[in-house]
Design a protein around this motif. Structure first.
Motif, mmCIF file in Angstrom:
data_model
loop_
_atom_site.group_PDB
_atom_site.id
_atom_site.type_symbol
_atom_site.label_atom_id
_atom_site.label_comp_id
_atom_site.label_asym_id
_atom_site.label_seq_id
_atom_site.Cartn_x
_atom_site.Cartn_y
_atom_site.Cartn_z
ATOM 1 N N TYR A 16 -54.267 4.753 -76.979
ATOM 2 C CA TYR A 16 -53.493 5.078 -75.838
ATOM 3 C C TYR A 16 -52.289 4.235 -75.692
ATOM 4 N N GLY A 17 -52.205 3.239 -75.973
ATOM 5 C CA GLY A 17 -51.232 2.445 -75.829
ATOM 6 C C GLY A 17 -50.338 2.244 -76.726
ATOM 7 N N ILE A 18 -50.681 2.520 -78.123
ATOM 8 C CA ILE A 18 -49.981 2.700 -79.206
ATOM 9 C C ILE A 18 -49.118 3.881 -79.049
ATOM 10 N N ASN A 19 -49.989 5.115 -78.510
ATOM 11 C CA ASN A 19 -49.314 6.040 -78.388
ATOM 12 C C ASN A 19 -47.936 6.279 -77.527
ATOM 13 N N LEU A 20 -48.115 5.675 -76.358
ATOM 14 C CA LEU A 20 -47.007 5.497 -75.367
ATOM 15 C C LEU A 20 -46.022 4.780 -75.983
ATOM 16 N N ILE A 21 -46.173 3.645 -76.781
ATOM 17 C CA ILE A 21 -45.175 2.972 -77.441
ATOM 18 C C ILE A 21 -44.386 3.597 -78.466
ATOM 19 N N VAL A 22 -45.091 4.437 -79.344
ATOM 20 C CA VAL A 22 -44.477 5.198 -80.178
ATOM 21 C C VAL A 22 -43.570 6.450 -79.573
ATOM 22 N N LEU A 23 -44.050 6.885 -78.665
ATOM 23 C CA LEU A 23 -43.313 7.913 -77.581
ATOM 24 C C LEU A 23 -42.086 7.611 -77.251
ATOM 25 N N LEU A 24 -42.223 6.387 -76.519
ATOM 26 C CA LEU A 24 -41.092 5.344 -76.224
ATOM 27 C C LEU A 24 -40.068 5.346 -77.220
ATOM 28 N N ALA A 25 -40.714 4.708 -78.375
ATOM 29 C CA ALA A 25 -39.553 4.426 -79.409
ATOM 30 C C ALA A 25 -38.748 5.670 -79.880
ATOM 31 N N VAL A 26 -39.279 7.023 -79.814
ATOM 32 C CA VAL A 26 -38.519 8.013 -80.213
ATOM 33 C C VAL A 26 -37.526 8.326 -79.420
ATOM 34 N N MET A 27 -37.358 7.866 -78.177
ATOM 35 C CA MET A 27 -36.246 7.946 -77.400
ATOM 36 C C MET A 27 -35.192 7.140 -77.672
ATOM 37 N N PHE A 28 -35.395 5.922 -78.248
ATOM 38 C CA PHE A 28 -34.350 4.874 -78.686
ATOM 39 C C PHE A 28 -34.194 4.927 -80.127
ATOM 40 N N VAL A 29 -35.025 5.014 -81.124
ATOM 41 C CA VAL A 29 -34.938 5.145 -82.525
ATOM 42 C C VAL A 29 -35.099 6.278 -83.300
ATOM 43 N N GLY A 30 -35.367 7.525 -82.495
ATOM 44 C CA GLY A 30 -35.834 8.693 -82.969
ATOM 45 C C GLY A 30 -34.519 9.499 -83.572
ATOM 46 N N THR A 31 -34.512 10.305 -84.656
ATOM 47 C CA THR A 31 -33.720 11.182 -85.144
ATOM 48 C C THR A 31 -33.702 12.559 -84.583
ATOM 49 N N LEU A 86 -52.606 11.339 -64.277
ATOM 50 C CA LEU A 86 -51.938 10.509 -64.541
ATOM 51 C C LEU A 86 -52.029 9.977 -65.958
ATOM 52 N N PHE A 87 -53.161 10.012 -66.437
ATOM 53 C CA PHE A 87 -53.739 9.447 -67.803
ATOM 54 C C PHE A 87 -52.843 10.680 -68.769
ATOM 55 N N VAL A 88 -53.028 11.732 -68.390
ATOM 56 C CA VAL A 88 -52.213 12.717 -69.265
ATOM 57 C C VAL A 88 -50.959 13.044 -68.998
ATOM 58 N N GLY A 89 -50.543 12.871 -67.921
ATOM 59 C CA GLY A 89 -49.192 12.915 -67.580
ATOM 60 C C GLY A 89 -47.917 12.097 -67.886
ATOM 61 N N ILE A 90 -48.476 10.922 -68.119
ATOM 62 C CA ILE A 90 -47.481 9.935 -68.708
ATOM 63 C C ILE A 90 -47.090 10.429 -70.303
ATOM 64 N N PRO A 91 -47.734 10.582 -71.080
ATOM 65 C CA PRO A 91 -47.558 11.079 -72.210
ATOM 66 C C PRO A 91 -46.976 12.436 -72.499
ATOM 67 N N PHE A 92 -47.366 13.273 -71.325
ATOM 68 C CA PHE A 92 -46.729 14.658 -71.451
ATOM 69 C C PHE A 92 -45.566 14.558 -70.899
ATOM 70 N N LEU A 93 -44.979 13.688 -69.912
ATOM 71 C CA LEU A 93 -43.467 13.665 -69.412
ATOM 72 C C LEU A 93 -42.583 13.050 -70.720
ATOM 73 N N LEU A 94 -43.346 12.183 -71.508
ATOM 74 C CA LEU A 94 -42.421 11.380 -72.619
ATOM 75 C C LEU A 94 -42.250 12.435 -73.535
ATOM 76 N N VAL A 95 -43.252 13.449 -74.047
ATOM 77 C CA VAL A 95 -43.216 14.554 -75.053
ATOM 78 C C VAL A 95 -42.170 15.571 -74.358
ATOM 79 N N LEU A 96 -42.152 15.942 -73.196
ATOM 80 C CA LEU A 96 -41.138 16.767 -72.476
ATOM 81 C C LEU A 96 -39.951 16.155 -72.527
ATOM 82 N N LYS A 97 -39.627 15.035 -72.208
ATOM 83 C CA LYS A 97 -38.084 14.376 -72.274
ATOM 84 C C LYS A 97 -37.506 14.549 -73.722
#
Length: 366
Positions: A77-92, A144-155
């Motif tokens: 779960y932690g790795i998932n959040l880190i990678v989804l956040l990384a997409v926002m900054f270094v994603g193509t 909250l558990f599902v909502g955080i990655p949900f919002l990161l992907v929606l972003k």
């Protein structure tokens, strides 16, 4: 040992999956074999190589004890959040969305792998709460558990994948014996809050939803995909025009014909009977998955199987629905059929886990 494992393997599920992917390679080849007037099969080769590699992944996960996945839930779960956040900054970016990460010659879509990670993590969370979800307070940690990655992907924005997260969560909550009045009230709250969420959607996402009711309102813009898809499927009639013979797909009237709208190519070139055949294969796949979930005595395994089946069923329903004009266009791929190495790998890993659950239930029986 090999003979025992082969006897306990769900050969029907494996055979159906291989058959769907083989059909996929044929359709992808038909849809993409002409590129700027030159014949090439690059997409077929890439998808085929990925499929062969993924068969090894299926073999690995089918032999792996799925119960051990529970201990990795929190780190995943932690790795998932880190990678989804990384997409926002270094994603193509591509097609107006920033969803991919470039790793040398390889492009991956983290949101695809995030689906399976969320299934594992949510199953671990709910496995100790079955029958205890009776109040809003008990449901809040899940939200909250599902909502955080949900919002990161929606972003990103990726409305389709974020909706898959909700479908997975709802399927697993239902099997967790959640109080139905609580689920109903949550749905009512979601409907009430929907107008607020509307303001966070991109303009093209709003247009897709609006033209869903009347594609002809913008026939050369947001409604173009739906109109061309319906023309392709309808022109195939009963038997289809034949493989490599579809005019909508071969002349590039049909956008994204090897990914989101691959079912439209099936309808045009293989006809109504070809569509029925593919849907029948999916029916067997979903049915075998439901049987696996039903027969599993372990709560974690039951929730895992339910999450995987919920993911596939929702994607099939929405993808086929949007190509026929009865669902908004959301960019959800058709499992095992649409082109995409990340999506194929995710689905094959999910298949391996599902087969692991099935095999261990058979071992317990015998």
């Amino acid at each position: 040992m090999f003979k025992r494992e082969w006897r306990n393997l769900d050969k029907v599920m494996l055979g159906v999956t291989i058959l769907i992917v083989c059909c996929s390679l044929c359709i992808i080849g038909s849809a993409t074999h002409i590129n700027q007037g030159v014949i090439n099969y690059d997409f077929v080769v890439k998808q085929g190589v990925a499929f062969v590699f993924n068969l090894l992944i299926v073999l690995f996960f089918s032999r792996y004890d799925y119960t051990k996945l529970k201990r990795f839930a929190k780190p995943l779960y932690g790795i998932n959040l880190i990678v989804l956040l990384a997409v926002m900054f270094v994603g193509t970016s591509a097609l107006g969305a920033q969803r991919w990460i470039q790793l040398g010659p390889i492009t991956i879509q983290p949101s695809e792998f995030s689906k399976l990670i969320m299934i594992i993590c949510t199953a671990a969370l709910l496995s100790d709460r079955i029958g205890k979800l009776n109040t809003w307070r008990s449901l809040l940690p899940i939200a909250l558990f599902v909502g955080i990655p949900f919002l990161l992907v929606l972003k990103q924005p990726d409305l389709g994948t974020s909706l898959v997260f909700l479908a997975i969560a709802l399927g697993m909550l239902f099997i967790s014996n959640i109080k139905m009045s609580l689920l109903r009230n949550a749905a009512i709250v979601g409907i009430i809050l929907a107008p607020i969420g509307w303001h966070f959607l991109k303009d093209y996402q709003k247009s897709r939803i609006l033209v869903f009711l009347d594609p002809n309102a913008d026939p050369f813009g947001a409604g173009y995909h739906i109109i061309q898809s319906k023309i392709a499927i309808g022109s195939g009639e009963l038997f289809g025009k034949g493989l490599f013979q579809g005019t909508q797909s071969q002349l590039n009237f049909l956008p994204e014909n090897h990914t989101d709208f691959i079912f439209s190519v099936i309808g045009e070139e293989l006809g109504f009977l070809g569509c029925l055949f593919i849907l029948f294969l999916y029916f067997i796949l979903i049915y075998r998955g439901l049987i696996t979930a039903k027969e599993c005595k372990d709560p974690f395994g039951m929730l895992l199987a339910t999450g995987i089946v919920s993911m596939w069923a929702f994607q099939i329903l929405v993808n086929v629905g949007m190509t026929c004009g009865i669902m908004p266009v959301t960019g959800i791929p058709l499992p095992f059929m649409s082109y995409g190495v990340s999506a194929l790998t995710t689905n094959m890993m999910a298949m391996g886990i599902l087969m692991s659950i099935y095999m261990r239930q058979q071992t317990m029986i015998f």
